[in-house]
Enzyme design. Structure first.
Site, PDB file in Angstrom:
ATOM      1  N   CYS A 137      -8.106  -2.860 -14.694  1.00 41.53           N
ATOM      2  CA  CYS A 137      -7.961  -2.274 -13.357  1.00 41.53           C
ATOM      3  C   CYS A 137      -9.060  -1.250 -13.065  1.00 41.53           C
ATOM      4  O   CYS A 137     -10.219  -1.618 -12.995  1.00 41.53           O
ATOM      5  CB  CYS A 137      -6.561  -1.690 -13.185  1.00 41.53           C
ATOM      6  SG  CYS A 137      -6.106  -1.459 -11.443  1.00 41.53           S
ATOM      7  N   LYS A 192      -3.071  -1.046   0.460  1.00 36.06           N
ATOM      8  CA  LYS A 192      -2.912  -1.171  -0.982  1.00 36.06           C
ATOM      9  C   LYS A 192      -2.573  -2.609  -1.372  1.00 36.06           C
ATOM     10  O   LYS A 192      -1.723  -3.251  -0.758  1.00 36.06           O
ATOM     11  CB  LYS A 192      -1.812  -0.226  -1.465  1.00 36.06           C
ATOM     12  CG  LYS A 192      -1.636  -0.204  -2.986  1.00 36.06           C
ATOM     13  CD  LYS A 192      -0.574   0.805  -3.401  1.00 36.06           C
ATOM     14  CE  LYS A 192      -0.447   0.864  -4.913  1.00 36.06           C
ATOM     15  NZ  LYS A 192       0.564   1.862  -5.353  1.00 36.06           N
ATOM     16  N   SER A 220      -1.851  -3.456  -8.452  1.00 32.37           N
ATOM     17  CA  SER A 220      -1.503  -2.186  -7.827  1.00 32.37           C
ATOM     18  C   SER A 220      -2.775  -1.357  -7.699  1.00 32.37           C
ATOM     19  O   SER A 220      -3.132  -0.603  -8.601  1.00 32.37           O
ATOM     20  CB  SER A 220      -0.460  -1.441  -8.668  1.00 32.37           C
ATOM     21  OG  SER A 220      -0.142  -0.200  -8.078  1.00 32.37           O
ATOM     22  N   HIS A 242      -2.723  -6.043 -13.785  1.00 35.41           N
ATOM     23  CA  HIS A 242      -1.927  -5.368 -14.817  1.00 35.41           C
ATOM     24  C   HIS A 242      -0.932  -6.346 -15.453  1.00 35.41           C
ATOM     25  O   HIS A 242       0.284  -6.198 -15.296  1.00 35.41           O
ATOM     26  CB  HIS A 242      -1.162  -4.190 -14.216  1.00 35.41           C
ATOM     27  CG  HIS A 242      -2.006  -3.000 -13.928  1.00 35.41           C
ATOM     28  ND1 HIS A 242      -2.470  -2.145 -14.911  1.00 35.41           N
ATOM     29  CD2 HIS A 242      -2.491  -2.503 -12.758  1.00 35.41           C
ATOM     30  CE1 HIS A 242      -3.189  -1.176 -14.372  1.00 35.41           C
ATOM     31  NE2 HIS A 242      -3.214  -1.372 -13.060  1.00 35.41           N
ATOM     32  N   GLU A 283      -0.009  -6.410 -18.349  1.00 32.62           N
ATOM     33  CA  GLU A 283       0.782  -5.708 -19.371  1.00 32.62           C
ATOM     34  C   GLU A 283       1.994  -4.993 -18.786  1.00 32.62           C
ATOM     35  O   GLU A 283       2.845  -4.480 -19.532  1.00 32.62           O
ATOM     36  CB  GLU A 283      -0.095  -4.702 -20.112  1.00 32.62           C
ATOM     37  CG  GLU A 283      -0.371  -3.398 -19.386  1.00 32.62           C
ATOM     38  CD  GLU A 283      -1.412  -3.506 -18.271  1.00 32.62           C
ATOM     39  OE1 GLU A 283      -1.630  -2.506 -17.550  1.00 32.62           O
ATOM     40  OE2 GLU A 283      -2.025  -4.588 -18.113  1.00 32.62           O
ATOM     41  N   ARG A 330       8.429   6.025  -6.350  1.00 33.85           N
ATOM     42  CA  ARG A 330       7.650   7.262  -6.359  1.00 33.85           C
ATOM     43  C   ARG A 330       6.969   7.493  -5.015  1.00 33.85           C
ATOM     44  O   ARG A 330       7.029   8.593  -4.446  1.00 33.85           O
ATOM     45  CB  ARG A 330       6.609   7.185  -7.475  1.00 33.85           C
ATOM     46  CG  ARG A 330       5.657   8.377  -7.565  1.00 33.85           C
ATOM     47  CD  ARG A 330       4.399   7.975  -8.322  1.00 33.85           C
ATOM     48  NE  ARG A 330       3.633   6.964  -7.611  1.00 33.85           N
ATOM     49  CZ  ARG A 330       2.702   6.202  -8.190  1.00 33.85           C
ATOM     50  NH1 ARG A 330       2.434   6.320  -9.473  1.00 33.85           N
ATOM     51  NH2 ARG A 330       2.038   5.302  -7.471  1.00 33.85           N
TER      52      ARG A 330
END
Length: 305
Positions: A142, A163, A192, A235, A237, A249
């Site tokens: 990333c 985003k 992300s 991502h 993982e 969040r």
């Protein structure tokens, strides 16, 4: 074979509960095997979560892996206790004389800043330069991929209109890529990020090969011709709830954040997320460890060049 990590690392208990074979340092000393030495430069704020995610995917292969943890000396984490860092992490001064079979550079929540404005940028450049002579293959994730492409090849990141957030279908472009050996025609990857890289800028560099991409999110995987450096924009993982926690969040902060794409059933955030990327995540890291680390690195680790 298992991943070898410190006896008291919090990831040990988590991975044991998931039936992932973990070998503590005590048991590993009784095996006459030269493990693959992997260095994880953890730039994420929640370091325990991140180290557990990578220990999970690295520990699901037939190879014994010894994981060393690295954090920057020029920036002190606000989300991880100093006791944890002192107990389990090294700084660059501690490991700069070592050689490693593989290295992972994680993402970081600093993508809205210019690279040179990042507090630890100079230190990261020093580590990336060091990796060229001390690591067989470096896996950039990333923001870490964007930083690596910028440092090594001058490729800039570009701000997105909104985003890139969710789980998106991707396809392998280079069919002979051994990094994606065994992958389905379409595979899912969590994304992300607020920034991206331009395909034309990558294609202009002779040493870089685009391996996989998404129609919705752009380039996913790039590598140098011999796999010395690999750049991954997503991502794989991530845990099942990582995007959920990011969504909650940002909502709590009052940010205008959309529901992650292809993540909740019926796009309903009150329902448990659907994990559609786990198998490919394990295969990605298994292929990297096998083809670009284990089968490439010298048996005598001192001979890495």
């Amino acid at each position: 074979m298992p991943i070898k990590i410190p006896n008291e690392l919090p990831a040990v208990q988590t991975l044991h509960r998931e039936n992932i074979f973990v070998m503590t340092q005590t048991r590993a000393k009784n095996q006459n095997i030269r493990p693959l030495r992997i260095l994880l430069l953890n730039l994420m704020p929640k370091k325990i979560e991140t180290e557990t995610q990578f220990a999970r995917v690295l520990g699901n292969t037939p190879l014994q892996v010894e994981l060393d943890l690295l954090h920057t000396r020029s920036y002190h984490s606000k989300n991880t206790s100093q006791e944890h860092l002192l107990a389990f992490y090294n700084t660059f001064d501690d490991i700069k004389d070592n050689k490693y079979d593989g290295m992972i550079i994680t993402g970081a929540p600093v993508e809205m800043m210019d690279f040179e404005e990042v507090e630890y940028w100079d230190e990261l450049c020093e580590i990336m330069e060091w990796s060229k002579t001390h690591v067989t293959s470096t896996f950039h994730i990333c923001w870490g991929a964007q930083a690596g492409l910028y440092y090594h090849y001058g490729i800039k990141k570009h701000l997105l209109d909104k985003k890139c957030f969710g789980v998106f279908p991707h396809k392998v472009e280079y069919k002979n890529s051994i990094l994606f050996r065994g992958f389905d025609d379409t595979f899912m990857v969590p994304q992300s990020r607020h920034t991206t890289i331009d395909r034309k800028e990558v294609e202009a560099v002779d040493d870089l090969k685009i391996l996989a991409s998404s129609e919705e999110t752009g380039i996913y995987a790039i590598m140098t011709k011999k796999g010395k450096q690999i750049f991954i924009t997503g991502h794989s993982e991530y845990d099942a709830n990582t995007l959920l926690e990011e969504y909650k969040r940002d909502k709590e902060k009052g940010m205008d954040i959309q529901v992650p794409v292809n993540y909740f059933p019926d796009d309903d955030p009150t329902k448990p997320p659907i994990v559609s990327w786990r198998a490919h995540a394990h295969l990605l890291y298994s292929n990297w460890l096998n083809y670009f680390v284990y089968q490439t690195t010298p048996y005598d680790i001192r001979n890495i060049e």
